[in-house]
Motif scaffolding. Sequence first.
Motif, PDB file in Angstrom:
ATOM      1  N   SER A   1      -1.428  13.696   5.989  1.00  0.00           N
ATOM      2  CA  SER A   1      -1.955  12.958   5.110  1.00  0.00           C
ATOM      3  C   SER A   1      -1.922  13.124   3.502  1.00  0.00           C
ATOM      4  CB  SER A   1      -3.184  12.725   5.779  1.00  0.00           C
ATOM      5  OG  SER A   1      -4.132  13.704   5.587  1.00  0.00           O
ATOM      6  N   ALA A   2      -1.675  12.428   2.897  1.00  0.00           N
ATOM      7  CA  ALA A   2      -1.244  12.727   1.804  1.00  0.00           C
ATOM      8  C   ALA A   2      -2.248  11.629   1.040  1.00  0.00           C
ATOM      9  CB  ALA A   2       0.083  12.432   0.946  1.00  0.00           C
ATOM     10  N   SER A   3      -2.841  13.073  -0.967  1.00  0.00           N
ATOM     11  CA  SER A   3      -3.667  12.154  -1.721  1.00  0.00           C
ATOM     12  C   SER A   3      -2.815  12.010  -2.870  1.00  0.00           C
ATOM     13  CB  SER A   3      -4.917  13.193  -1.159  1.00  0.00           C
ATOM     14  OG  SER A   3      -6.073  12.492  -1.977  1.00  0.00           O
ATOM     15  N   ALA A   4      -3.235  11.206  -3.448  1.00  0.00           N
ATOM     16  CA  ALA A   4      -2.932  11.671  -5.191  1.00  0.00           C
ATOM     17  C   ALA A   4      -3.294  12.357  -6.010  1.00  0.00           C
ATOM     18  CB  ALA A   4      -2.875   9.963  -6.143  1.00  0.00           C
ATOM     19  N   GLY A   5      -4.063  12.323  -5.853  1.00  0.00           N
ATOM     20  CA  GLY A   5      -5.379  13.939  -6.556  1.00  0.00           C
ATOM     21  C   GLY A   5      -6.717  14.255  -5.960  1.00  0.00           C
ATOM     22  N   ASP A   6      -7.871  13.923  -6.978  1.00  0.00           N
ATOM     23  CA  ASP A   6      -9.272  14.215  -6.578  1.00  0.00           C
ATOM     24  C   ASP A   6      -9.832  13.745  -4.995  1.00  0.00           C
ATOM     25  OD1 ASP A   6     -10.485  12.043  -9.181  1.00  0.00           O
ATOM     26  OD2 ASP A   6      -9.877  11.716  -7.494  1.00  0.00           O
ATOM     27  N   SER A   7     -11.200  14.134  -5.145  1.00  0.00           N
ATOM     28  CA  SER A   7     -11.555  13.530  -4.115  1.00  0.00           C
ATOM     29  C   SER A   7     -11.988  12.073  -3.632  1.00  0.00           C
ATOM     30  CB  SER A   7     -12.972  14.148  -4.215  1.00  0.00           C
ATOM     31  OG  SER A   7     -13.622  14.310  -5.118  1.00  0.00           O
ATOM     32  N   ASN A   8     -11.826  11.468  -4.898  1.00  0.00           N
ATOM     33  CA  ASN A   8     -12.098  10.083  -4.919  1.00  0.00           C
ATOM     34  C   ASN A   8     -10.872   9.262  -4.406  1.00  0.00           C
ATOM     35  OD1 ASN A   8     -14.679   9.653  -5.438  1.00  0.00           O
ATOM     36  ND2 ASN A   8     -14.200  10.289  -7.793  1.00  0.00           N
ATOM     37  N   GLN A   9      -9.862  10.236  -4.423  1.00  0.00           N
ATOM     38  CA  GLN A   9      -8.649   9.287  -4.071  1.00  0.00           C
ATOM     39  C   GLN A   9      -8.391   9.382  -2.459  1.00  0.00           C
ATOM     40  OE1 GLN A   9      -6.468   7.604  -5.440  1.00  0.00           O
ATOM     41  NE2 GLN A   9      -8.325   8.136  -7.537  1.00  0.00           N
ATOM     42  N   PRO A  10      -8.021   8.191  -2.135  1.00  0.00           N
ATOM     43  CA  PRO A  10      -8.572   7.938  -0.183  1.00  0.00           C
ATOM     44  C   PRO A  10      -6.541   9.046  -0.273  1.00  0.00           C
ATOM     45  CG  PRO A  10      -6.684   5.974  -1.227  1.00  0.00           C
ATOM     46  CD  PRO A  10      -7.546   6.591  -2.146  1.00  0.00           C
ATOM     47  N   GLN A  11      -6.766   9.121   1.403  1.00  0.00           N
ATOM     48  CA  GLN A  11      -5.494   9.424   2.035  1.00  0.00           C
ATOM     49  C   GLN A  11      -4.665   8.700   3.092  1.00  0.00           C
ATOM     50  OE1 GLN A  11      -6.406  13.393   5.036  1.00  0.00           O
ATOM     51  NE2 GLN A  11      -8.255  13.879   3.375  1.00  0.00           N
ATOM     52  N   HIS A  12      -3.667   8.906   2.403  1.00  0.00           N
ATOM     53  CA  HIS A  12      -2.865   7.722   3.491  1.00  0.00           C
ATOM     54  C   HIS A  12      -1.881   8.753   4.067  1.00  0.00           C
ATOM     55  CE1 HIS A  12      -3.201   5.406  -0.074  1.00  0.00           C
ATOM     56  NE2 HIS A  12      -2.895   6.078  -0.696  1.00  0.00           N
ATOM     57  N   PHE A  13      -1.729   8.253   5.941  1.00  0.00           N
ATOM     58  CA  PHE A  13      -1.172   8.766   6.717  1.00  0.00           C
ATOM     59  C   PHE A  13       0.071   8.631   6.648  1.00  0.00           C
ATOM     60  CE2 PHE A  13      -5.187  10.707   8.514  1.00  0.00           C
ATOM     61  CZ  PHE A  13      -6.236  11.064   8.174  1.00  0.00           C
ATOM     62  N   GLY A  14       0.552   9.528   7.392  1.00  0.00           N
ATOM     63  CA  GLY A  14       2.049   9.570   8.509  1.00  0.00           C
ATOM     64  C   GLY A  14       1.799   8.914  10.212  1.00  0.00           C
ATOM     65  N   ASP A  15       3.310   8.561  10.311  1.00  0.00           N
ATOM     66  CA  ASP A  15       2.249   7.740  11.296  1.00  0.00           C
ATOM     67  C   ASP A  15       2.843   8.822  12.613  1.00  0.00           C
ATOM     68  OD1 ASP A  15       5.654   6.225  11.516  1.00  0.00           O
ATOM     69  OD2 ASP A  15       5.316   8.177  11.126  1.00  0.00           O
ATOM     70  N   GLY A  16       2.995   9.927  12.625  1.00  0.00           N
ATOM     71  CA  GLY A  16       2.368  10.771  13.202  1.00  0.00           C
ATOM     72  C   GLY A  16       4.075  11.931  14.263  1.00  0.00           C
ATOM     73  N   THR A  17       3.531  12.855  14.701  1.00  0.00           N
ATOM     74  CA  THR A  17       5.240  14.255  15.053  1.00  0.00           C
ATOM     75  C   THR A  17       4.704  14.240  16.851  1.00  0.00           C
ATOM     76  OG1 THR A  17       6.105  14.145  13.110  1.00  0.00           O
ATOM     77  CG2 THR A  17       6.480  15.501  15.743  1.00  0.00           C
TER      78      THR A  17
ATOM     79  N   GLY B   1       0.914  -1.209   0.097  1.00  0.00           N
ATOM     80  CA  GLY B   1      -0.342   0.524  -0.645  1.00  0.00           C
ATOM     81  C   GLY B   1       0.631   1.773   0.231  1.00  0.00           C
ATOM     82  N   ALA B   2       0.382   2.325  -0.265  1.00  0.00           N
ATOM     83  CA  ALA B   2       0.669   2.916  -0.909  1.00  0.00           C
ATOM     84  C   ALA B   2       1.376   3.937   0.977  1.00  0.00           C
ATOM     85  CB  ALA B   2      -0.032   4.886  -0.420  1.00  0.00           C
ATOM     86  N   VAL B   3       2.878   4.650   1.062  1.00  0.00           N
ATOM     87  CA  VAL B   3       3.644   5.054   2.492  1.00  0.00           C
ATOM     88  C   VAL B   3       3.755   6.463   2.264  1.00  0.00           C
ATOM     89  CG1 VAL B   3       5.865   4.698   3.283  1.00  0.00           C
ATOM     90  CG2 VAL B   3       4.983   2.546   1.954  1.00  0.00           C
ATOM     91  N   VAL B   4       3.425   6.651   3.831  1.00  0.00           N
ATOM     92  CA  VAL B   4       4.277   7.978   3.974  1.00  0.00           C
ATOM     93  C   VAL B   4       4.291   8.476   5.386  1.00  0.00           C
ATOM     94  CG1 VAL B   4       2.892  10.717   4.467  1.00  0.00           C
ATOM     95  CG2 VAL B   4       1.712   9.239   2.994  1.00  0.00           C
ATOM     96  N   SER B   5       5.435   8.722   5.145  1.00  0.00           N
ATOM     97  CA  SER B   5       6.807   9.213   6.376  1.00  0.00           C
ATOM     98  C   SER B   5       6.625   9.669   6.467  1.00  0.00           C
ATOM     99  CB  SER B   5       8.497   8.464   5.426  1.00  0.00           C
ATOM    100  OG  SER B   5       9.188   8.678   6.288  1.00  0.00           O
ATOM    101  N   GLN B   6       6.880  10.548   7.598  1.00  0.00           N
ATOM    102  CA  GLN B   6       6.753  12.008   8.658  1.00  0.00           C
ATOM    103  C   GLN B   6       8.194  11.535   9.722  1.00  0.00           C
ATOM    104  OE1 GLN B   6       2.526  12.883   9.582  1.00  0.00           O
ATOM    105  NE2 GLN B   6       3.739  13.816  10.998  1.00  0.00           N
ATOM    106  N   HIS B   7       8.996  12.437  10.027  1.00  0.00           N
ATOM    107  CA  HIS B   7       9.824  12.787  10.171  1.00  0.00           C
ATOM    108  C   HIS B   7       9.793  14.070  11.438  1.00  0.00           C
ATOM    109  CE1 HIS B   7      13.759  12.034  11.667  1.00  0.00           C
ATOM    110  NE2 HIS B   7      13.681  13.498  11.349  1.00  0.00           N
ATOM    111  N   PRO B   8      10.421  14.884  12.245  1.00  0.00           N
ATOM    112  CA  PRO B   8      10.501  13.442  13.425  1.00  0.00           C
ATOM    113  C   PRO B   8       9.789  12.237  13.601  1.00  0.00           C
ATOM    114  CG  PRO B   8      11.119  15.533  14.367  1.00  0.00           C
ATOM    115  CD  PRO B   8      10.723  15.486  13.150  1.00  0.00           C
ATOM    116  N   SER B   9      10.103  11.588  14.750  1.00  0.00           N
ATOM    117  CA  SER B   9       8.775  11.190  15.257  1.00  0.00           C
ATOM    118  C   SER B   9       8.172  11.596  16.598  1.00  0.00           C
ATOM    119  CB  SER B   9       9.026   9.207  15.784  1.00  0.00           C
ATOM    120  OG  SER B   9       9.747   9.125  16.046  1.00  0.00           O
ATOM    121  N   ARG B  10       9.108  12.166  16.885  1.00  0.00           N
ATOM    122  CA  ARG B  10       9.302  12.955  18.825  1.00  0.00           C
ATOM    123  C   ARG B  10      10.305  13.902  18.817  1.00  0.00           C
ATOM    124  NH1 ARG B  10       6.394  13.892  23.309  1.00  0.00           N
ATOM    125  NH2 ARG B  10       7.192  13.072  24.412  1.00  0.00           N
ATOM    126  N   VAL B  11       9.333  15.198  18.995  1.00  0.00           N
ATOM    127  CA  VAL B  11      10.362  16.516  19.449  1.00  0.00           C
ATOM    128  C   VAL B  11      10.659  16.580  20.819  1.00  0.00           C
ATOM    129  CG1 VAL B  11      10.562  18.620  18.961  1.00  0.00           C
ATOM    130  CG2 VAL B  11      10.225  16.799  16.673  1.00  0.00           C
TER     131      VAL B  11
END
Lengths: 116, 110
Positions: free
Chosen positions: A95-111, A1-11
């Motif tokens: 979160s990131a989405s590839a385009g229009d409203s029919n595209q799902p959002q993929h979430f990063g793992d948060g900071t 599945g689509a991957v979204v990376s978020q950095h840093p995880s803790r500050v």
Amino acid sequence: GAVVSQHPSRVICKSGTSVKIECRSLDFQATTMFWYRQFPKKSLMLMATSNEGSKATYEQGVEKDKFLINHASLTLSTLTVTSAHPEDSSFYICSASAGDSNQPQHFGDGTRLSIL
Amino acid sequence: RKEVEQDPGPFNVPEGATVAFNCTYSNSASQSFFWYRQDCRKEPKLLMSVYSSGNEDGRFTAQLNRASQYISLLIRDSKLSDSATYLCVVTGGGYNKLIFGAGTRLAVHP
């Protein structure tokens, strides 16, 4: 599945510091990226929506000069919390989405941001 | 009134139980509906989309009633690993904007 990376995880940092959080889509082009904030036991609240190459759209009550968003490429968006204070301590998620409203959002793992 | 309302719980159920969560939303123009699962201190993960005709994915069944602006999630044969917070999510506004409920906490015990 689509991957979204978020950095840093803790500050953890002192009051007055500016903190930059990165959100990257690793295997797709993210036309739209979203930044959310979640306080303990509360809903995720949308802060802003950004489209690649244009200015972010901020939700009501979110200070655009305090939460700077840059979405300069189709794979990277950054959120900078400027002059952070203890009340900015929260869980920030992109979160990131590839385009229009029919595209799902993929979430990063948060900071998790803690301002002392 | 909140845009998406959920009972916060917690729902404490034994393994094997059937549990149902409900959610109401205020924007009649919402087009898409989802259930997400969020584990403690983690990002939300999509559990399933919700359709007017109802849909099932294994032990999970979701229903949507547009007339009543009501969404439900049924979990059968609960497992310990189902313990999490379940978020009701609807779309609203442009740009695929998601509006989250505050979540319903489920604790499944042996």
